[in-house]
Design a protein around this motif. Structure first.
Motif, PDB file in Angstrom:
ATOM      1  N   LEU A  46      41.137  48.277  25.378  1.00  0.00           N
ATOM      2  CA  LEU A  46      41.261  48.681  26.774  1.00  0.00           C
ATOM      3  C   LEU A  46      42.247  49.848  26.925  1.00  0.00           C
ATOM      4  CD1 LEU A  46      40.201  47.943  29.590  1.00  0.00           C
ATOM      5  CD2 LEU A  46      42.103  46.329  29.789  1.00  0.00           C
ATOM      6  N   LEU A  47      43.117  50.008  25.950  1.00  0.00           N
ATOM      7  CA  LEU A  47      44.066  51.126  25.977  1.00  0.00           C
ATOM      8  C   LEU A  47      43.379  52.471  25.762  1.00  0.00           C
ATOM      9  CD1 LEU A  47      46.936  49.536  23.849  1.00  0.00           C
ATOM     10  CD2 LEU A  47      46.874  49.819  26.348  1.00  0.00           C
ATOM     11  N   VAL A  48      42.187  52.465  25.117  1.00  0.00           N
ATOM     12  CA  VAL A  48      41.550  53.731  24.754  1.00  0.00           C
ATOM     13  C   VAL A  48      40.144  53.922  25.312  1.00  0.00           C
ATOM     14  CG1 VAL A  48      42.942  54.101  22.677  1.00  0.00           C
ATOM     15  CG2 VAL A  48      40.834  52.784  22.520  1.00  0.00           C
ATOM     16  N   VAL A  49      39.505  52.854  25.802  1.00  0.00           N
ATOM     17  CA  VAL A  49      38.147  52.971  26.354  1.00  0.00           C
ATOM     18  C   VAL A  49      38.062  52.153  27.640  1.00  0.00           C
ATOM     19  CG1 VAL A  49      37.031  53.386  24.107  1.00  0.00           C
ATOM     20  CG2 VAL A  49      37.282  51.049  24.951  1.00  0.00           C
ATOM     21  N   ASN A  50      36.951  52.304  28.397  1.00  0.00           N
ATOM     22  CA  ASN A  50      36.824  51.525  29.634  1.00  0.00           C
ATOM     23  C   ASN A  50      36.586  50.055  29.317  1.00  0.00           C
ATOM     24  OD1 ASN A  50      34.034  50.742  29.598  1.00  0.00           O
ATOM     25  ND2 ASN A  50      33.437  52.719  30.428  1.00  0.00           N
ATOM     26  N   TYR A  51      36.697  49.218  30.336  1.00  0.00           N
ATOM     27  CA  TYR A  51      36.688  47.774  30.114  1.00  0.00           C
ATOM     28  C   TYR A  51      35.361  47.249  29.574  1.00  0.00           C
ATOM     29  CZ  TYR A  51      34.260  46.891  34.578  1.00  0.00           C
ATOM     30  OH  TYR A  51      33.357  46.848  35.589  1.00  0.00           O
ATOM     31  N   GLN A  52      34.232  47.890  29.917  1.00  0.00           N
ATOM     32  CA  GLN A  52      32.945  47.407  29.408  1.00  0.00           C
ATOM     33  C   GLN A  52      32.803  47.695  27.904  1.00  0.00           C
ATOM     34  OE1 GLN A  52      30.653  45.463  30.649  1.00  0.00           O
ATOM     35  NE2 GLN A  52      31.538  45.304  32.667  1.00  0.00           N
ATOM     36  N   VAL A  53      33.198  48.883  27.463  1.00  0.00           N
ATOM     37  CA  VAL A  53      33.155  49.204  26.032  1.00  0.00           C
ATOM     38  C   VAL A  53      34.144  48.314  25.275  1.00  0.00           C
ATOM     39  CG1 VAL A  53      33.553  51.011  24.296  1.00  0.00           C
ATOM     40  CG2 VAL A  53      32.370  51.568  26.440  1.00  0.00           C
ATOM     41  N   ALA A  54      35.331  48.145  25.821  1.00  0.00           N
ATOM     42  CA  ALA A  54      36.333  47.273  25.193  1.00  0.00           C
ATOM     43  C   ALA A  54      35.791  45.854  25.051  1.00  0.00           C
ATOM     44  CB  ALA A  54      37.623  47.268  26.010  1.00  0.00           C
ATOM     45  N   ASN A  55      35.070  45.380  26.055  1.00  0.00           N
ATOM     46  CA  ASN A  55      34.485  44.045  26.007  1.00  0.00           C
ATOM     47  C   ASN A  55      33.437  43.934  24.907  1.00  0.00           C
ATOM     48  OD1 ASN A  55      34.025  41.333  27.026  1.00  0.00           O
ATOM     49  ND2 ASN A  55      32.089  42.148  27.768  1.00  0.00           N
ATOM     50  N   LEU A  56      32.577  44.934  24.755  1.00  0.00           N
ATOM     51  CA  LEU A  56      31.543  44.890  23.722  1.00  0.00           C
ATOM     52  C   LEU A  56      32.149  44.922  22.314  1.00  0.00           C
ATOM     53  CD1 LEU A  56      28.809  47.156  25.326  1.00  0.00           C
ATOM     54  CD2 LEU A  56      28.736  44.669  24.996  1.00  0.00           C
ATOM     55  N   VAL A  57      33.155  45.745  22.111  1.00  0.00           N
ATOM     56  CA  VAL A  57      33.831  45.795  20.803  1.00  0.00           C
ATOM     57  C   VAL A  57      34.512  44.456  20.515  1.00  0.00           C
ATOM     58  CG1 VAL A  57      35.691  46.884  19.473  1.00  0.00           C
ATOM     59  CG2 VAL A  57      34.135  48.301  20.825  1.00  0.00           C
ATOM     60  N   ALA A  58      35.205  43.927  21.502  1.00  0.00           N
ATOM     61  CA  ALA A  58      35.884  42.632  21.338  1.00  0.00           C
ATOM     62  C   ALA A  58      34.872  41.533  21.029  1.00  0.00           C
ATOM     63  CB  ALA A  58      36.677  42.291  22.598  1.00  0.00           C
ATOM     64  N   TRP A  59      33.725  41.581  21.675  1.00  0.00           N
ATOM     65  CA  TRP A  59      32.672  40.596  21.433  1.00  0.00           C
ATOM     66  C   TRP A  59      32.199  40.657  19.985  1.00  0.00           C
ATOM     67  CZ3 TRP A  59      27.422  41.128  20.189  1.00  0.00           C
ATOM     68  CH2 TRP A  59      26.677  39.956  20.261  1.00  0.00           C
ATOM     69  N   ALA A  60      31.945  41.856  19.459  1.00  0.00           N
ATOM     70  CA  ALA A  60      31.465  41.998  18.082  1.00  0.00           C
ATOM     71  C   ALA A  60      32.494  41.465  17.077  1.00  0.00           C
ATOM     72  CB  ALA A  60      31.140  43.463  17.785  1.00  0.00           C
ATOM     73  N   LEU A 103      31.558  42.408  35.368  1.00  0.00           N
ATOM     74  CA  LEU A 103      31.059  43.499  36.205  1.00  0.00           C
ATOM     75  C   LEU A 103      31.021  43.076  37.676  1.00  0.00           C
ATOM     76  CD1 LEU A 103      29.820  46.371  36.077  1.00  0.00           C
ATOM     77  CD2 LEU A 103      27.587  45.260  35.947  1.00  0.00           C
ATOM     78  N   ILE A 104      30.479  41.891  37.924  1.00  0.00           N
ATOM     79  CA  ILE A 104      30.404  41.378  39.296  1.00  0.00           C
ATOM     80  C   ILE A 104      31.808  41.124  39.848  1.00  0.00           C
ATOM     81  CG2 ILE A 104      29.684  39.399  40.698  1.00  0.00           C
ATOM     82  CD1 ILE A 104      27.192  39.264  38.814  1.00  0.00           C
ATOM     83  N   ALA A 105      32.635  40.439  39.054  1.00  0.00           N
ATOM     84  CA  ALA A 105      33.976  40.082  39.536  1.00  0.00           C
ATOM     85  C   ALA A 105      34.843  41.309  39.792  1.00  0.00           C
ATOM     86  CB  ALA A 105      34.659  39.148  38.534  1.00  0.00           C
ATOM     87  N   VAL A 106      34.768  42.297  38.915  1.00  0.00           N
ATOM     88  CA  VAL A 106      35.591  43.506  39.082  1.00  0.00           C
ATOM     89  C   VAL A 106      35.093  44.343  40.258  1.00  0.00           C
ATOM     90  CG1 VAL A 106      36.201  45.721  38.015  1.00  0.00           C
ATOM     91  CG2 VAL A 106      36.418  43.597  36.706  1.00  0.00           C
ATOM     92  N   ASN A 107      33.775  44.563  40.324  1.00  0.00           N
ATOM     93  CA  ASN A 107      33.243  45.459  41.350  1.00  0.00           C
ATOM     94  C   ASN A 107      33.113  44.827  42.730  1.00  0.00           C
ATOM     95  OD1 ASN A 107      32.967  47.828  39.763  1.00  0.00           O
ATOM     96  ND2 ASN A 107      31.223  46.883  38.755  1.00  0.00           N
ATOM     97  N   LEU A 108      32.758  43.561  42.792  1.00  0.00           N
ATOM     98  CA  LEU A 108      32.568  42.926  44.099  1.00  0.00           C
ATOM     99  C   LEU A 108      33.818  42.222  44.614  1.00  0.00           C
ATOM    100  CD1 LEU A 108      28.979  41.404  43.800  1.00  0.00           C
ATOM    101  CD2 LEU A 108      29.680  43.526  44.912  1.00  0.00           C
ATOM    102  N   PHE A 109      34.563  41.611  43.701  1.00  0.00           N
ATOM    103  CA  PHE A 109      35.706  40.805  44.125  1.00  0.00           C
ATOM    104  C   PHE A 109      37.044  41.431  43.737  1.00  0.00           C
ATOM    105  CE2 PHE A 109      32.146  37.833  43.387  1.00  0.00           C
ATOM    106  CZ  PHE A 109      31.924  37.472  44.709  1.00  0.00           C
ATOM    107  N   HIS A 110      37.004  42.630  43.134  1.00  0.00           N
ATOM    108  CA  HIS A 110      38.210  43.365  42.734  1.00  0.00           C
ATOM    109  C   HIS A 110      39.121  42.537  41.830  1.00  0.00           C
ATOM    110  CE1 HIS A 110      36.809  46.322  45.551  1.00  0.00           C
ATOM    111  NE2 HIS A 110      36.783  45.398  46.505  1.00  0.00           N
ATOM    112  N   ALA A 111      38.501  41.779  40.923  1.00  0.00           N
ATOM    113  CA  ALA A 111      39.260  40.975  39.961  1.00  0.00           C
ATOM    114  C   ALA A 111      40.020  41.907  39.018  1.00  0.00           C
ATOM    115  CB  ALA A 111      38.319  40.080  39.167  1.00  0.00           C
ATOM    116  N   ASP A 112      41.088  41.427  38.474  1.00  0.00           N
ATOM    117  CA  ASP A 112      41.926  42.190  37.561  1.00  0.00           C
ATOM    118  C   ASP A 112      41.220  42.361  36.220  1.00  0.00           C
ATOM    119  OD1 ASP A 112      43.955  43.170  35.850  1.00  0.00           O
ATOM    120  OD2 ASP A 112      45.500  42.089  36.969  1.00  0.00           O
TER     121      ASP A 112
END
Length: 166
Positions: A46-60, A103-112
């Motif tokens: 998350l320090l170097v890429v957006n949260y969705q890319v960081a999530n995919l890398v973390a998942w792998a 994606l839903i929580a961040v965009n719709l509910f402004h989750a951290d």
């Protein structure tokens, strides 16, 4: 009388389901460790890429870690390429929860963004047990271990474990 019978039933129930209960505890330990690996990897990327890319890398990274922990520690089976190739299917529930849920929580509910994948990952854990058990179970005909669970014997003895008995 009924109270005595109930107290006597508990040890019988435990004896009957001991291996399954131990496996559930090991799965929980693996789940906690896997969640930490996933979350720490996510925060690092998350320090170097957006949260969705960081999530995919973390998942792998977490799927690879989880495969070896669940194969060896939780289900005490030999990891194989065949199981490894099929194993990511067990994490699709987690990937959907963390990606779509985040994606839903961040965009719709402004989750951290810092905590949302951790929350979504925890919500996904229960559904992954059945899928993991199905993928990692050994095929029929493998040798049972002393507890009656099937385990594919290692071709070479493990340094921390005695060689399998014939």
């Amino acid at each position: 009388m009924a109270s005595t019978e109930r107290r006597a039933a508990l040890p019988r129930l435990y004896a009957t389901h001991r291996e399954g209960l131990h496996r559930l505890v090991r799965f929980g330990i693996t789940g906690v460790a896997n969640t930490l690996v996933n979350y720490l990897t996510y925060r690092l990327f998350l320090l170097v890429v957006n949260y969705q890319v960081a999530n995919l890398v973390a998942w792998a990274v977490a799927v690879t870690f989880s495969f070896f922990m669940n194969a060896r520690f939780t289900f005490r089976t030999r990891p194989t390429w065949s199981k490894f190739v099929r194993y990511p299917a067990t994490s699709l529930v987690n990937l959907l929860f963390t990606s779509v849920g985040s994606l839903i929580a961040v965009n719709l509910f402004h989750a951290d963004q810092r905590y949302i994948t951790l929350i979504m990952g925890i919500l996904a854990i229960p559904a992954t047990y059945a899928l993991t058990k199905f993928i990692l179970k050994d095929p029929p005909g493998d040798l049972p271990d002393a507890a009656g669970a099937t385990e594919t014997p290692d071709p070479a003895p493990h340094p921390e474990r005695p060689a399998p008995r014939p």
